[in-house]
Design a protein around this motif. Structure first.
Motif, short mmCIF file in Angstrom:
data_model
loop_
_atom_site.label_atom_id
_atom_site.label_comp_id
_atom_site.label_asym_id
_atom_site.label_seq_id
_atom_site.Cartn_x
_atom_site.Cartn_y
_atom_site.Cartn_z
N TYR A 1 48.21 31.97 40.68
CA TYR A 1 46.81 32.13 40.33
C TYR A 1 46.51 33.87 40.13
N TYR A 2 45.26 33.89 39.65
CA TYR A 2 44.80 35.34 39.29
C TYR A 2 43.77 35.59 40.30
N PRO A 3 44.03 36.57 41.47
CA PRO A 3 43.07 36.97 42.42
C PRO A 3 42.14 37.78 41.81
N GLN A 4 42.44 38.55 40.65
CA GLN A 4 41.55 39.60 40.02
C GLN A 4 41.83 39.31 38.60
N ALA A 5 41.50 38.43 37.69
CA ALA A 5 41.54 38.04 36.53
C ALA A 5 40.95 39.05 35.74
N SER A 6 41.32 39.20 34.43
CA SER A 6 40.66 40.09 33.23
C SER A 6 39.40 39.68 32.84
N HIS A 7 38.59 40.26 32.51
CA HIS A 7 37.40 39.54 31.91
C HIS A 7 37.51 38.46 31.21
N LYS B 1 45.39 37.63 30.63
CA LYS B 1 44.82 37.19 32.24
C LYS B 1 44.77 38.07 33.25
N GLY B 2 45.91 39.04 33.45
CA GLY B 2 46.10 40.10 34.20
C GLY B 2 47.25 39.81 35.21
N GLU B 3 47.33 40.46 36.61
CA GLU B 3 48.34 40.08 37.28
C GLU B 3 48.22 38.81 38.06
N ALA B 4 49.25 38.12 38.13
CA ALA B 4 49.20 36.65 39.05
C ALA B 4 49.95 36.90 40.20
N TYR C 1 41.65 30.19 40.87
CA TYR C 1 42.15 28.80 40.33
C TYR C 1 43.72 28.83 40.50
N VAL C 2 44.27 28.05 40.87
CA VAL C 2 45.79 27.71 41.14
C VAL C 2 46.28 26.62 40.06
#
Length: 93
Positions: free
Chosen positions: A68-74, A47-50, A82-83
């Motif tokens: 939440y993920y401000p810059q989620a992976s593809h 998912k990336g960095e939370a 989303y929180v």
């Protein structure tokens, strides 16, 4: 769906998205007065960095109880910004 902590509804939406058994609430469904930015971050392999929020409700604090993920992976774009909740936050219908 409702997210409840310390006897207060802190988020409410009928448009949550479920990923890994967590309901993710749209950012516009949270009650901002209860959310304080945290410096905590974690990394999910897919998912990336939370980023995290502390909750402050009725004089009590719940550290890093929302993320939440401000810059989620593809792969996780549908839940970007989303929180989701943990640490004794009850998510219910």
């Amino acid at each position: 769906m409702k997210a409840i902590w310390n006897n207060e509804v802190i988020a409410e939406s009928n448009k949550t998205k479920v990923v890994e058994n967590n309901h993710y609430f749209p950012m516009d469904s949270i009650k901002c007065e209860y959310f304080k930015p945290s410096n905590t971050t974690t990394r999910c392999a897919w998912k990336g960095e939370a980023s995290y929020y502390d909750l402050e409700v009725n004089g009590e604090k719940n550290k890093d109880a929302a993320w939440y993920y401000p810059q989620a992976s593809h792969a996780a774009k549908p839940i970007e910004n989303y929180v989701a909740f943990w640490k004794e936050v009850k998510v219910t219908e």
